[in-house]
Design a protein around this motif. Structure first.
Motif, PDB file in Angstrom:
ATOM      1  N   ILE A 196       0.843  -1.200   0.000  1.00 22.53           N
ATOM      2  CA  ILE A 196       0.000   0.000   0.000  1.00 22.53           C
ATOM      3  C   ILE A 196       0.874   1.243   0.000  1.00 22.53           C
ATOM      4  O   ILE A 196       0.665   2.185  -0.769  1.00 22.53           O
ATOM      5  N   ALA A 197       1.883   1.251   0.877  1.00 17.29           N
ATOM      6  CA  ALA A 197       2.763   2.406   0.994  1.00 17.29           C
ATOM      7  C   ALA A 197       3.477   2.687  -0.312  1.00 17.29           C
ATOM      8  O   ALA A 197       3.562   3.836  -0.766  1.00 17.29           O
ATOM      9  N   ALA A 198       4.009   1.631  -0.939  1.00 21.97           N
ATOM     10  CA  ALA A 198       4.770   1.809  -2.169  1.00 21.97           C
ATOM     11  C   ALA A 198       3.896   2.370  -3.275  1.00 21.97           C
ATOM     12  O   ALA A 198       4.333   3.194  -4.079  1.00 21.97           O
ATOM     13  N   LYS A 199       2.636   1.928  -3.344  1.00 24.82           N
ATOM     14  CA  LYS A 199       1.753   2.386  -4.410  1.00 24.82           C
ATOM     15  C   LYS A 199       1.218   3.789  -4.176  1.00 24.82           C
ATOM     16  O   LYS A 199       0.954   4.535  -5.117  1.00 24.82           O
ATOM     17  N   LEU A 200       1.051   4.149  -2.910  1.00 25.93           N
ATOM     18  CA  LEU A 200       0.468   5.448  -2.606  1.00 25.93           C
ATOM     19  C   LEU A 200       1.487   6.571  -2.484  1.00 25.93           C
ATOM     20  O   LEU A 200       1.176   7.718  -2.733  1.00 25.93           O
ATOM     21  N   ALA A 201       2.716   6.257  -2.063  1.00 18.58           N
ATOM     22  CA  ALA A 201       3.587   7.321  -1.597  1.00 18.58           C
ATOM     23  C   ALA A 201       4.879   7.510  -2.360  1.00 18.58           C
ATOM     24  O   ALA A 201       5.329   8.633  -2.520  1.00 18.58           O
ATOM     25  N   PHE A 202       5.539   6.460  -2.795  1.00 15.29           N
ATOM     26  CA  PHE A 202       6.893   6.590  -3.306  1.00 15.29           C
ATOM     27  C   PHE A 202       6.906   6.849  -4.805  1.00 15.29           C
ATOM     28  O   PHE A 202       6.354   6.077  -5.592  1.00 15.29           O
ATOM     29  N   LEU A 203       7.559   7.944  -5.190  1.00 14.34           N
ATOM     30  CA  LEU A 203       7.685   8.315  -6.597  1.00 14.34           C
ATOM     31  C   LEU A 203       9.133   8.690  -6.889  1.00 14.34           C
ATOM     32  O   LEU A 203       9.442   9.840  -7.192  1.00 14.34           O
ATOM     33  N   PRO A 204      10.064   7.736  -6.796  1.00  5.50           N
ATOM     34  CA  PRO A 204      11.467   8.099  -7.023  1.00  5.50           C
ATOM     35  C   PRO A 204      11.699   8.565  -8.453  1.00  5.50           C
ATOM     36  O   PRO A 204      11.273   7.905  -9.410  1.00  5.50           O
ATOM     37  N   PRO A 205      12.344   9.717  -8.633  1.00  4.40           N
ATOM     38  CA  PRO A 205      12.625  10.203  -9.982  1.00  4.40           C
ATOM     39  C   PRO A 205      13.796   9.446 -10.591  1.00  4.40           C
ATOM     40  O   PRO A 205      14.527   8.729  -9.890  1.00  4.40           O
ATOM     41  N   GLU A 206      13.972   9.612 -11.882  1.00  5.43           N
ATOM     42  CA  GLU A 206      15.191   9.098 -12.498  1.00  5.43           C
ATOM     43  C   GLU A 206      16.365   9.820 -11.838  1.00  5.43           C
ATOM     44  O   GLU A 206      16.351  11.036 -11.684  1.00  5.43           O
ATOM     45  N   PRO A 207      17.393   9.082 -11.398  1.00  2.49           N
ATOM     46  CA  PRO A 207      18.474   9.721 -10.634  1.00  2.49           C
ATOM     47  C   PRO A 207      19.073  10.934 -11.346  1.00  2.49           C
ATOM     48  O   PRO A 207      19.318  10.903 -12.550  1.00  2.49           O
ATOM     49  N   THR A 208      19.294  11.988 -10.571  1.00  6.71           N
ATOM     50  CA  THR A 208      19.861  13.221 -11.122  1.00  6.71           C
ATOM     51  C   THR A 208      21.332  13.382 -10.758  1.00  6.71           C
ATOM     52  O   THR A 208      21.916  14.435 -10.997  1.00  6.71           O
ATOM     53  N   TYR A 209      21.924  12.341 -10.164  1.00  6.24           N
ATOM     54  CA  TYR A 209      23.321  12.430  -9.745  1.00  6.24           C
ATOM     55  C   TYR A 209      23.895  11.025  -9.651  1.00  6.24           C
ATOM     56  O   TYR A 209      23.172  10.019  -9.687  1.00  6.24           O
ATOM     57  N   SER A 210      25.200  10.984  -9.501  1.00  6.46           N
ATOM     58  CA  SER A 210      25.889   9.732  -9.173  1.00  6.46           C
ATOM     59  C   SER A 210      27.011  10.060  -8.207  1.00  6.46           C
ATOM     60  O   SER A 210      27.446  11.212  -8.087  1.00  6.46           O
ATOM     61  N   ILE A 211      27.451   9.059  -7.478  1.00  2.52           N
ATOM     62  CA  ILE A 211      28.567   9.200  -6.545  1.00  2.52           C
ATOM     63  C   ILE A 211      29.718   8.381  -7.095  1.00  2.52           C
ATOM     64  O   ILE A 211      29.595   7.160  -7.280  1.00  2.52           O
ATOM     65  N   ILE A 212      30.824   9.052  -7.408  1.00  2.00           N
ATOM     66  CA  ILE A 212      31.919   8.398  -8.118  1.00  2.00           C
ATOM     67  C   ILE A 212      33.229   8.535  -7.342  1.00  2.00           C
ATOM     68  O   ILE A 212      33.349   9.370  -6.437  1.00  2.00           O
ATOM     69  N   ALA A 213      34.190   7.721  -7.712  1.00  2.00           N
ATOM     70  CA  ALA A 213      35.512   7.792  -7.078  1.00  2.00           C
ATOM     71  C   ALA A 213      36.197   9.099  -7.456  1.00  2.00           C
ATOM     72  O   ALA A 213      36.065   9.596  -8.577  1.00  2.00           O
ATOM     73  N   LEU A 220      34.830   9.938  -2.050  1.00  2.00           N
ATOM     74  CA  LEU A 220      33.907   9.941  -3.176  1.00  2.00           C
ATOM     75  C   LEU A 220      33.498  11.377  -3.481  1.00  2.00           C
ATOM     76  O   LEU A 220      33.600  12.262  -2.632  1.00  2.00           O
ATOM     77  N   ARG A 221      33.044  11.604  -4.695  1.00  2.00           N
ATOM     78  CA  ARG A 221      32.575  12.946  -5.038  1.00  2.00           C
ATOM     79  C   ARG A 221      31.260  12.867  -5.792  1.00  2.00           C
ATOM     80  O   ARG A 221      30.869  11.822  -6.325  1.00  2.00           O
ATOM     81  N   LEU A 222      30.598  14.000  -5.840  1.00  4.65           N
ATOM     82  CA  LEU A 222      29.271  14.103  -6.424  1.00  4.65           C
ATOM     83  C   LEU A 222      29.358  14.494  -7.892  1.00  4.65           C
ATOM     84  O   LEU A 222      30.046  15.450  -8.250  1.00  4.65           O
ATOM     85  N   HIS A 223      28.657  13.756  -8.748  1.00  4.51           N
ATOM     86  CA  HIS A 223      28.514  14.140 -10.153  1.00  4.51           C
ATOM     87  C   HIS A 223      27.040  14.398 -10.416  1.00  4.51           C
ATOM     88  O   HIS A 223      26.202  13.506 -10.266  1.00  4.51           O
ATOM     89  N   LEU A 224      26.721  15.645 -10.787  1.00  2.00           N
ATOM     90  CA  LEU A 224      25.334  16.041 -11.014  1.00  2.00           C
ATOM     91  C   LEU A 224      25.000  16.051 -12.501  1.00  2.00           C
ATOM     92  O   LEU A 224      25.812  16.501 -13.318  1.00  2.00           O
TER      93      LEU A 224
END
Length: 308
Positions: A19-36, A43-47
């Motif tokens: 129920i929770a997953a269907k009603l609440a969670f809407l993860p977007p396509e990732p807008t970042y990655s964490i790379i070496a 680690l550092r952020l790649h946006l």
């Protein structure tokens, strides 16, 4: 919602996590990655461009990112926007359901600078660079993991941590705040429970009702600020009002007249109210709390006290 939809939602099978997953969670396509970061162990952020980062490259470099393991076997992405190493407070920020850390990165820096606080955020399981699936049980484990990072990795004390939850982020925030005492709690557009969002006429908390904030809020023993827009089209204003009425230690709420679910931050009273809460009300409440604790200790040590 059709009868067939209701049947599939609650009866195939009737699990709160589904129920929770269907009603609440809407993860977007990732807008970042964490790379070496080259040969460094860090680690550092790649946006990506979709993150719409609004600051400079040095600002981006100031965002510390890493992965942390949860008790449920997932690795969640964590981000620290350390605006001022000597800042009195750090916000532990639990974001809304349709964004990830890449999209929140600019907001963390901007909010931190305006309030002179550090901001620590994390992505729920199944969001951004975090592994696993977005489920209610994972949500609580994710928050617990983030909390532990502040205590162990950053050596922070609970009295310097402000829990900030927005929308679905109020769910793990309320859960943690009901178990640990902190400097303060901010609930931004909170929900009473999942069923009460999906079916506004719901009057009780059923055993399969996900996200039961309404049942946990009375156990929050830290000063709590509730923020809600009167024209919220996603989580009705009544949710914020009812949560506020159930809190043991509320401060004056911020009801933003005319604000919806996603634009409260655009109103000037938003930052004004946060500054007042952080730097006036919490200071005023602290001596009262300390005096009460001392009086309680003195009474318990008194030879005439009843220790039965």
């Amino acid at each position: 919602m059709s009868c067939a939809d209701l049947f599939r939602l609650f009866c195939w099978p009737p699990l709160p996590s589904r129920i929770a997953a269907k009603l609440a969670f809407l993860p977007p396509e990732p807008t970042y990655s964490i790379i070496a970061d080259g040969d460094s162990p860090d680690l550092r952020l790649h946006l990506s461009e979709r993150a719409e980062f609004q600051f400079s490259d040095p600002d981006k470099a100031s965002l510390e990112v890493f992965l942390a393991p949860t008790a449920r076997g997932n690795n969640i992405a964590c981000m620290m926007a350390k605006v001022n190493p000597r800042s009195r407070f750090t916000l532990l920020f639990s974001h809304g359901n349709a964004v990830d850390l890449g999209q929140m990165s600019s907001f963390f820096i901007g909010l931190g600078r305006r309030l002179n606080v550090n901001v620590f955020g994390y992505d729920y399981s199944g969001y951004g660079a975090s592994t696993g699936r977005p489920l209610e049980k994972n949500l609580y484990a994710d928050m617990e993991c983030a909390w532990n990072q502040l205590l162990t990795r950053y050596k922070l004390q609970p009295e310097s941590i402000i829990l900030y939850g927005q929308s679905i982020g109020t769910v793990p925030t309320v859960d943690l705040a009901a178990r640990y005492k902190v400097a303060g709690v901010i609930l931004h557009s909170p929900l009473m429970s999942g069923m009460r969002v999906a079916f506004p006429e719901t009057q009780r908390t059923w055993f399969f009702d996900p996200f039961p904030n309404i049942e946990k809020a009375p156990r929050i023993q830290s000063p709590c600020l509730v923020i809600h827009g009167t024209d919220d089209e996603v989580i009705d204003f009544a949710h914020g009002l009812t949560i506020y009425e159930r809190l043991p230690k509320p401060v004056d709420p911020l009801w933003v007249v005319g604000a919806g679910h996603n634009d409260i931050e655009m109103f000037p009273q938003y930052l004004e109210r946060l500054r007042s809460f952080l730097y006036s009300e919490l200071d005023a409440l602290r001596p009262v709390a300390e005096a009460s604790a001392v009086e309680s200790d003195n009474n318990s040590d008194s030879p005439t006290s009843n220790s039965s």
